[in-house]
Design an enzyme around this catalytic site. Structure first.
Site, PDB file in Angstrom:
ATOM      1  N   ARG A  66       1.057  -1.190  -0.008  1.00 18.95           N
ATOM      2  CA  ARG A  66      -0.007  -0.135   0.120  1.00 18.95           C
ATOM      3  C   ARG A  66       0.917   1.135  -0.165  1.00 18.95           C
ATOM      4  NH1 ARG A  66      -3.741   2.447   4.495  1.00 18.95           N
ATOM      5  NH2 ARG A  66      -4.950   3.824   3.357  1.00 18.95           N
ATOM      6  N   HIS A  70       0.927   4.236  -2.966  1.00 16.30           N
ATOM      7  CA  HIS A  70       0.607   5.672  -2.421  1.00 16.30           C
ATOM      8  C   HIS A  70       1.849   6.513  -2.914  1.00 16.30           C
ATOM      9  CE1 HIS A  70      -3.209   5.420   0.373  1.00 16.30           C
ATOM     10  NE2 HIS A  70      -2.935   4.254  -0.438  1.00 16.30           N
ATOM     11  N   ASN A  98      -3.197   8.747   3.468  1.00 20.39           N
ATOM     12  CA  ASN A  98      -2.037   8.358   3.999  1.00 20.39           C
ATOM     13  C   ASN A  98      -1.707   8.138   5.306  1.00 20.39           C
ATOM     14  OD1 ASN A  98      -1.217   8.321   1.288  1.00 20.39           O
ATOM     15  ND2 ASN A  98      -0.232  10.295   1.355  1.00 20.39           N
ATOM     16  N   HIS A 197      -6.056  -5.596  -3.357  1.00 25.00           N
ATOM     17  CA  HIS A 197      -7.202  -5.758  -2.091  1.00 25.00           C
ATOM     18  C   HIS A 197      -7.243  -7.249  -1.637  1.00 25.00           C
ATOM     19  CE1 HIS A 197      -8.921  -1.564  -3.558  1.00 25.00           C
ATOM     20  NE2 HIS A 197      -7.610  -1.387  -2.881  1.00 25.00           N
TER      21      HIS A 197
END
Length: 343
Positions: A66, A70, A98, A197
């Site tokens: 993740r 990001h 975040n 996911h």
């Protein structure tokens, strides 16, 4: 160990996943970049340290993957997500999407140990890309995709850059497709990368509107399976505790597998962005295709290479940070032009 996971281990051992050919590159990156520097052991060190930490933290793969996502979608894959706020200039870390990121201590540990062996050579951006791959790959005991290296670290991290660049769990399909296209990624990448996911958890606030106020009338998103919606409501009552989390892939959030795509096809995708994949005929077809393990692993590997090349800094651009949390301006006396990182 679940039978499905055992089967996937076998699949991964038989299928070569997204193996980039020798000399191949993305955005100026290449395989085995550090073999031509003074740190040929860099990738091995990253893997050893990452796997050591992953043994004690089964969620590390989801965390680092993740963070890598990001990072790449905002200013490119330059480790700008790792920089701390300095004074009144808020960094990307302080942006709302975040605030729930984790795994930064693992990156710090890897960087610290590598600096002892190869000071000023290995970028934080490459460490993040490699450790994300290695943490996800730990249960399989082999790298699941190639990581091209040669990234340099960015010097800038601004909270204002996050909005409009980072994919949102509330996005519809046209919004997602436009954003991915802006980053040089296609519809195959969009669907495959959504497959991340399959591991990790989400905070209730990222999807509670689908449960309690989808159109502003106190209703539930009709595209969400009713039984699954009731289960989510019991886990995330309204108003939800901000600290409460649920599995993104029900009963499979620690297994990197194709279960996510099966749940999406059952209208059990947790986010609006998951459900949106069924709203386009082409992406819906890809969702179905990626229920097949070898197809998912192959495409995911290719898409990770593509994502890892977004707006990278190479050559003499950027810097090699001594600390992943601070750029050279925050480290008086530290001045690295990266000569050792160039051939």
């Amino acid at each position: 160990m679940r039978a499905e996971f055992t089967f996937l281990l076998l699949v991964v051992s038989l299928v070569v996943v997204a193996r980039a050919g020798k000399g191949s590159s993305g955005g100026g990156l290449r395989q085995n970049f550090y073999r031509t520097t003074h740190c040929p052991q860099a990738e091995q060190l990253v893997r050893q340290i990452t796997w050591s930490r992953a043994r004690n933290d089964p969620k590390l793969g989801a965390k680092l993957l993740r963070v890598h996502y990001h990072d790449c979608f905002v200013r490119g894959c330059d480790a700008s997500i790792l920089l701390e706020t300095v004074g009144t200039n808020q960094s990307e870390k302080d942006a709302r999407p975040n605030l729930t990121l984790g795994g930064f201590e693992a990156i710090d540990d890897i960087k610290s140990q590598i600096e002892k062996v190869c000071p000023g050579i290995v970028s934080c951006a490459d460490i993040l890309a490699l450790s994300a791959r290695d943490a996800v790959s730990f249960p399989f005991k082999r790298p699941m995709w190639d990581v091209l290296t040669g990234r340099r670290d960015g010097r800038v991290s601004l909270i204002s850059d996050v909005s409009g660049n980072l994919p949102s769990p509330f996005s519809d399909f046209p919004t997602l497709q436009t954003l991915f296209e802006k980053k040089g990624l296609n519809i195959n990448d969009l669907v495959a990368l959504s497959g991340a996911h399959t591991i990790g958890v989400a905070h209730c606030g990222a999807f509670s509107r689908r449960l309690f106020n989808f159109t502003g009338k106190g209703d539930t998103d009709p595209s969400l399976d009713p039984t699954y919606a009731e289960t989510l409501k019991s886990q995330c009552p309204n108003p939800a505790n901000p600290a409460t989390t649920v599995e993104m892939d029900p009963q499979s959030s620690l297994s990197f597998d194709t279960h996510y795509f099966a749940t999406v096809n059952q209208n059990k995708g947790l986010f609006q962005s998951d459900a949106a994949l069924l709203m386009n005929p082409t992406s819906a077809g890809i969702v179905k295709q990626l229920e097949v393990p070898w197809a998912f692993f192959n495409q995911f590997g290719k898409s990770m290479v593509n994502m890892g090349a977004i707006e990278v800094l190479v050559g003499n651009a950027g810097e090699i940070r001594k600390s992943c949390r601070h750029n050279s301006a925050s480290n008086p006396g530290w001045n690295n032009s990266g000569g050792d990182c160039n051939e």
